[in-house]
Design a protein around this motif. Structure first.
Motif, short mmCIF file in Angstrom:
data_model
loop_
_atom_site.label_atom_id
_atom_site.label_comp_id
_atom_site.label_asym_id
_atom_site.label_seq_id
_atom_site.Cartn_x
_atom_site.Cartn_y
_atom_site.Cartn_z
N TYR A 147 -2.34 28.97 -6.42
CA TYR A 147 -1.40 29.92 -7.69
C TYR A 147 -2.81 31.05 -8.12
O TYR A 147 -2.11 32.22 -8.66
CB TYR A 147 -1.14 29.54 -8.93
CG TYR A 147 0.18 28.37 -8.18
CD1 TYR A 147 1.32 29.19 -8.48
CD2 TYR A 147 0.02 27.35 -7.90
CE1 TYR A 147 2.16 28.26 -7.49
CE2 TYR A 147 0.76 26.44 -7.23
CZ TYR A 147 2.26 27.01 -7.57
OH TYR A 147 3.58 26.33 -7.13
N ALA A 148 -3.88 31.22 -7.76
CA ALA A 148 -4.57 32.12 -8.68
C ALA A 148 -6.17 32.25 -7.57
O ALA A 148 -6.49 31.08 -7.01
CB ALA A 148 -5.47 31.70 -10.24
N VAL A 149 -6.74 33.50 -7.09
CA VAL A 149 -7.77 33.59 -6.85
C VAL A 149 -8.67 34.92 -6.35
O VAL A 149 -8.08 35.47 -7.83
CB VAL A 149 -7.39 33.37 -4.87
CG1 VAL A 149 -7.03 35.50 -4.61
CG2 VAL A 149 -8.70 34.02 -4.29
N GLN A 150 -9.96 34.24 -6.63
CA GLN A 150 -10.37 35.64 -7.64
C GLN A 150 -12.11 35.54 -6.38
O GLN A 150 -12.46 34.32 -6.85
CB GLN A 150 -11.18 35.49 -8.87
CG GLN A 150 -12.28 35.90 -9.38
CD GLN A 150 -11.87 35.83 -11.06
OE1 GLN A 150 -11.36 35.52 -11.98
NE2 GLN A 150 -13.44 36.26 -11.70
N GLN A 151 -12.71 36.47 -7.01
CA GLN A 151 -14.07 36.53 -5.79
C GLN A 151 -15.09 36.14 -6.81
O GLN A 151 -14.54 36.52 -8.18
CB GLN A 151 -14.25 38.30 -5.66
CG GLN A 151 -15.12 37.99 -4.27
CD GLN A 151 -15.35 39.59 -3.71
OE1 GLN A 151 -14.92 40.51 -4.14
NE2 GLN A 151 -16.22 39.91 -2.64
N THR A 152 -16.26 35.32 -6.39
CA THR A 152 -17.21 35.05 -7.26
C THR A 152 -18.54 36.03 -7.07
O THR A 152 -18.31 36.85 -6.38
CB THR A 152 -17.91 33.64 -6.73
OG1 THR A 152 -18.18 33.94 -5.18
CG2 THR A 152 -16.76 32.63 -6.80
N ASN A 153 -19.53 35.95 -7.49
CA ASN A 153 -20.01 36.69 -8.47
C ASN A 153 -21.30 36.94 -6.86
O ASN A 153 -21.79 37.49 -6.44
CB ASN A 153 -21.58 36.65 -8.71
CG ASN A 153 -20.59 36.80 -10.45
OD1 ASN A 153 -20.39 38.13 -10.55
ND2 ASN A 153 -21.36 36.30 -11.51
N ASP A 154 -21.17 36.19 -6.14
CA ASP A 154 -22.08 36.32 -4.69
C ASP A 154 -21.88 36.01 -3.34
O ASP A 154 -21.23 35.67 -2.02
CB ASP A 154 -22.58 34.27 -4.35
CG ASP A 154 -21.47 32.85 -3.99
OD1 ASP A 154 -20.21 33.63 -3.99
OD2 ASP A 154 -21.86 31.93 -3.82
N GLY A 155 -20.63 36.15 -3.25
CA GLY A 155 -19.42 37.58 -2.48
C GLY A 155 -18.09 36.23 -1.95
O GLY A 155 -17.64 36.13 -0.68
N GLY A 156 -18.62 35.37 -2.59
CA GLY A 156 -17.51 33.94 -1.87
C GLY A 156 -15.92 34.21 -2.62
O GLY A 156 -16.08 35.48 -3.61
N PHE A 157 -15.00 33.12 -2.84
CA PHE A 157 -13.94 33.29 -3.66
C PHE A 157 -13.70 31.61 -4.33
O PHE A 157 -13.85 30.46 -3.88
CB PHE A 157 -12.44 33.35 -2.51
CG PHE A 157 -12.94 34.74 -1.86
CD1 PHE A 157 -12.82 36.01 -2.96
CD2 PHE A 157 -13.38 35.00 -0.85
CE1 PHE A 157 -12.68 37.27 -2.08
CE2 PHE A 157 -13.59 36.35 0.08
CZ PHE A 157 -13.16 37.37 -0.49
N ILE A 158 -12.64 31.58 -5.92
CA ILE A 158 -12.50 30.48 -5.59
C ILE A 158 -10.96 30.86 -6.29
O ILE A 158 -10.33 31.66 -7.02
CB ILE A 158 -13.44 30.14 -7.66
CG1 ILE A 158 -13.18 28.84 -7.67
CG2 ILE A 158 -13.02 31.96 -8.48
CD1 ILE A 158 -13.63 28.48 -9.25
N MET A 159 -10.77 29.47 -6.14
CA MET A 159 -9.25 29.69 -6.12
C MET A 159 -8.80 27.95 -6.96
O MET A 159 -9.76 26.94 -6.49
CB MET A 159 -8.55 28.95 -4.74
CG MET A 159 -8.56 30.35 -3.29
SD MET A 159 -7.93 29.52 -2.20
CE MET A 159 -9.44 28.73 -1.95
N THR A 160 -7.39 27.92 -7.36
CA THR A 160 -6.92 27.07 -7.96
C THR A 160 -5.45 26.99 -7.28
O THR A 160 -5.27 27.92 -7.79
CB THR A 160 -7.03 26.77 -9.50
OG1 THR A 160 -7.19 26.01 -10.32
CG2 THR A 160 -6.32 28.51 -10.23
#
Length: 123
Positions: A92-105
């Protein structure tokens, strides 16, 4: 009462004008013949987009799996990835991380100790 109603009408007129003046720069579809849903989208540092949601077309199980789509600035698919097991997973949520990866929940029905557990994925 008249002031509130007038404000609401003016807000609607302004909102309608903004929609009428906005033009799409591209329109794309992603997915397969079964149900696919997007629940979150963010612009990425390279000007493209990351889209998170769930799919019944691709993945490990017969239920929904998390569906992650990376596009370029024109909306063309660069890559896709699914996450999940034999049960149902949704993001339901996604965001780019500082290292260029992604985080989702979202949630998982395949992993954890209960029927639906919070699911956090970092790529």
């Amino acid at each position: 009462m008249k002031t509130r109603r007038l404000f609401s009408i003016l807000s609607l007129i302004i909102f309608t004008c903004q929609i009428a003046s906005a033009q799409a720069t591209f329109q794309k579809t992603y997915g397969g013949v079964e149900d696919d849903y997007a629940t979150a989208v963010r612009q990425t540092s390279d000007g493209g987009y990351i889209i998170a949601g769930h799919t019944k077309n691709f993945g490990a199980g017969t239920s929904d799996d998390i569906y992650l789509i990376k596009t370029n600035s024109g909306g063309d698919t660069l890559w896709t990835k699914t996450y999940g097991g034999t049960g149902e997973e949704r993001a339901y949520a996604v965001q780019q991380t500082n290292d260029g990866g992604f985080i989702m929940t979202g949630y998982t029905n395949s992993f954890g100790v209960g029927n639906n557990d919070v699911y956090l994925i970092r790529t």
